[in-house]
Design an enzyme around this catalytic site. Structure first.
Site, PDB file in Angstrom:
ATOM      1  N   GLY A   1       0.880  -1.126  -0.012  1.00 49.97           N
ATOM      2  CA  GLY A   1       0.221   0.209   0.465  1.00 49.97           C
ATOM      3  C   GLY A   1       1.031   0.987   0.409  1.00 49.97           C
ATOM      4  O   GLY A   1       1.399   1.252  -1.125  1.00 49.97           O
ATOM      5  N   GLU A   2       0.840   1.760   1.399  1.00 54.04           N
ATOM      6  CA  GLU A   2       1.895   3.305   1.043  1.00 54.04           C
ATOM      7  C   GLU A   2       1.922   3.343   2.551  1.00 54.04           C
ATOM      8  O   GLU A   2       1.048   3.617   3.891  1.00 54.04           O
ATOM      9  CB  GLU A   2       0.881   4.019   0.843  1.00 54.04           C
ATOM     10  CG  GLU A   2       2.034   5.333   0.306  1.00 54.04           C
ATOM     11  CD  GLU A   2       2.737   5.618   0.284  1.00 54.04           C
ATOM     12  OE1 GLU A   2       2.779   4.963  -1.065  1.00 54.04           O
ATOM     13  OE2 GLU A   2       3.880   5.874  -0.060  1.00 54.04           O
ATOM     14  N   SER A   3       3.463   2.860   2.360  1.00 54.55           N
ATOM     15  CA  SER A   3       3.774   2.842   3.723  1.00 54.55           C
ATOM     16  C   SER A   3       3.372   4.267   4.987  1.00 54.55           C
ATOM     17  O   SER A   3       3.058   3.916   5.934  1.00 54.55           O
ATOM     18  CB  SER A   3       5.323   2.603   4.311  1.00 54.55           C
ATOM     19  OG  SER A   3       6.138   3.665   2.984  1.00 54.55           O
TER      20      SER A   3
ATOM     21  N   CYS B   1       6.205  -5.357   0.657  1.00 57.91           N
ATOM     22  CA  CYS B   1       6.908  -4.190  -0.602  1.00 57.91           C
ATOM     23  C   CYS B   1       6.219  -3.023   0.543  1.00 57.91           C
ATOM     24  O   CYS B   1       7.296  -3.172   1.601  1.00 57.91           O
ATOM     25  CB  CYS B   1       4.405  -3.726  -1.526  1.00 57.91           C
ATOM     26  SG  CYS B   1       5.704  -2.620  -2.913  1.00 57.91           S
TER      27      CYS B   1
ATOM     28  N   ARG C   1      13.056   3.382  -0.856  1.00 57.19           N
ATOM     29  CA  ARG C   1      11.759   3.141  -1.116  1.00 57.19           C
ATOM     30  C   ARG C   1      11.651   3.793  -2.946  1.00 57.19           C
ATOM     31  O   ARG C   1      12.499   4.069  -3.503  1.00 57.19           O
ATOM     32  CB  ARG C   1      11.017   4.706  -0.439  1.00 57.19           C
ATOM     33  CG  ARG C   1      10.221   4.443   1.179  1.00 57.19           C
ATOM     34  CD  ARG C   1      10.146   5.175   1.498  1.00 57.19           C
ATOM     35  NE  ARG C   1       8.253   5.103   0.998  1.00 57.19           N
ATOM     36  CZ  ARG C   1       7.648   6.451   1.049  1.00 57.19           C
ATOM     37  NH1 ARG C   1       8.083   7.531   1.446  1.00 57.19           N
ATOM     38  NH2 ARG C   1       6.600   6.271   0.912  1.00 57.19           N
TER      39      ARG C   1
ATOM     40  N   ILE D   1       4.900  -2.766  -7.770  1.00 55.77           N
ATOM     41  CA  ILE D   1       4.179  -1.991  -8.025  1.00 55.77           C
ATOM     42  C   ILE D   1       5.262  -0.399  -7.005  1.00 55.77           C
ATOM     43  O   ILE D   1       4.848  -0.558  -5.938  1.00 55.77           O
ATOM     44  CB  ILE D   1       2.903  -1.335  -7.764  1.00 55.77           C
ATOM     45  CG1 ILE D   1       2.170  -2.458  -7.951  1.00 55.77           C
ATOM     46  CG2 ILE D   1       2.194  -0.117  -7.681  1.00 55.77           C
ATOM     47  CD1 ILE D   1       0.746  -3.249  -8.011  1.00 55.77           C
ATOM     48  N   ARG D   2       5.654   0.967  -7.537  1.00 62.42           N
ATOM     49  CA  ARG D   2       6.417   1.757  -7.078  1.00 62.42           C
ATOM     50  C   ARG D   2       7.143   0.889  -5.908  1.00 62.42           C
ATOM     51  O   ARG D   2       7.298   0.698  -4.085  1.00 62.42           O
ATOM     52  CB  ARG D   2       5.305   2.573  -6.668  1.00 62.42           C
ATOM     53  CG  ARG D   2       4.951   3.936  -7.137  1.00 62.42           C
ATOM     54  CD  ARG D   2       3.741   4.642  -6.385  1.00 62.42           C
ATOM     55  NE  ARG D   2       3.468   4.097  -6.316  1.00 62.42           N
ATOM     56  CZ  ARG D   2       1.868   3.945  -5.788  1.00 62.42           C
ATOM     57  NH1 ARG D   2       1.140   3.834  -6.793  1.00 62.42           N
ATOM     58  NH2 ARG D   2       0.726   3.049  -5.303  1.00 62.42           N
TER      59      ARG D   2
ATOM     60  N   HIS E   1       4.210  -7.546  -5.245  1.00 62.64           N
ATOM     61  CA  HIS E   1       3.232  -8.464  -4.207  1.00 62.64           C
ATOM     62  C   HIS E   1       2.402  -9.616  -4.492  1.00 62.64           C
ATOM     63  O   HIS E   1       1.664  -9.536  -5.629  1.00 62.64           O
ATOM     64  CB  HIS E   1       1.634  -7.316  -4.701  1.00 62.64           C
ATOM     65  CG  HIS E   1       1.529  -6.108  -4.334  1.00 62.64           C
ATOM     66  ND1 HIS E   1       0.468  -5.619  -3.598  1.00 62.64           N
ATOM     67  CD2 HIS E   1       2.442  -4.769  -4.290  1.00 62.64           C
ATOM     68  CE1 HIS E   1       0.966  -4.077  -3.487  1.00 62.64           C
ATOM     69  NE2 HIS E   1       1.694  -3.285  -4.025  1.00 62.64           N
TER      70      HIS E   1
ATOM     71  N   GLU F   1       0.814 -11.317  -3.218  1.00 59.17           N
ATOM     72  CA  GLU F   1      -1.361 -11.217  -3.405  1.00 59.17           C
ATOM     73  C   GLU F   1      -2.434 -11.504  -4.972  1.00 59.17           C
ATOM     74  O   GLU F   1      -3.254 -11.877  -5.246  1.00 59.17           O
ATOM     75  CB  GLU F   1      -1.576 -11.029  -2.360  1.00 59.17           C
ATOM     76  CG  GLU F   1      -2.027  -9.592  -2.559  1.00 59.17           C
ATOM     77  CD  GLU F   1      -1.031  -9.066  -2.466  1.00 59.17           C
ATOM     78  OE1 GLU F   1       0.209  -9.402  -2.696  1.00 59.17           O
ATOM     79  OE2 GLU F   1      -1.007  -7.965  -3.142  1.00 59.17           O
TER      80      GLU F   1
END
Ligand code: GLN
Length: 195
Positions: A47-49, A79, A106, A134-135, A170, A172
């Protein structure tokens, strides 16, 4: 049955739940820190840490997550989740949970390659794992007790240190549940040791 928690504050939660279930374990979405007592292992999703950290603080999760990490129960950071586990994040003074002896950077695959798929050879897991990035962060440096499980273009993208597992991608987001299955096996082993 093995119970696997998925931290449910932000990010790719539902997909991890399905992947855990596909591995024959029970998944519990963790929204309150008290729920951590119910589970045998914990997945920290992508997600976004920075957002996740904000929500961890807002819901007063940090001490409970650190206690969980010390309890001997396995944790798997994917991630952004890997960034939460790392004990050093390049450009930051402080880590988040900071229990895994890795230094991460990151968004380290460059803007043009915000997201991509690559086939990985993951030691002990699969020789042909289709990984979705993803990023994504990557592990710049790993401590001596860290086992490097996979690299992509020379960069470390999956590693394990005892009961802590982390990956840049990712796992999943595809139907390939072998890395989640590997984590479920880690949990089974840790339960046997605890008996
Ligand atoms: N770029 C995100 C971060 O720094 C991680 C991206 C992801 O989890 N897919 O937290």
């Amino acid at each position: 049955m093995i119970k696997v928690g998925v931290l449910g504050l932000q990010g790719a939660v539902r997909e991890h739940v399905l992947s855990v279930e596909a591995c024959g374990a029970e998944a519990v979405v963790i929204k309150r820190k008290e729920q951590l007592d119910e589970v045998d292992g914990l997945i920290l999703p992508g997600g976004e840490s920075t957002t996740m950290r904000r929500l961890i603080d807002k819901y007063d999760f940090m001490d409970s997550l650190k206690e969980f990490a010390q309890s001997g129960k396995p944790m798997f950071g994917t991630c952004a989740g890997l960034i939460l586990l790392a004990n050093h994040i390049i450009g930051y003074d402080e880590p988040h949970i900071g229990v895994m002896d890795v230094r991460v950077e990151r968004n380290s695959f460059g803007r043009q390659r915000e997201s991509f798929e690559a086939e990985l050879d993951i030691a002990g897991v699969a020789e042909d794992f289709a990984a979705v990035f993803i990023r994504a962060p990557h592990i710049v440096e790993a401590g001596e007790n860290v086992e490097i499980l996979a690299k992509h273009n020379g960069r470390i993208v999956a590693a394990r240190e005892g009961r802590f597992l982390g990956c840049s991608f990712h796992p999943e987001l595809t139907d390939d549940h072998r890395l989640t299955g590997y984590f479920v096996e880690m949990i089974k082993e840790s339960k046997q040791l605890a008996i």
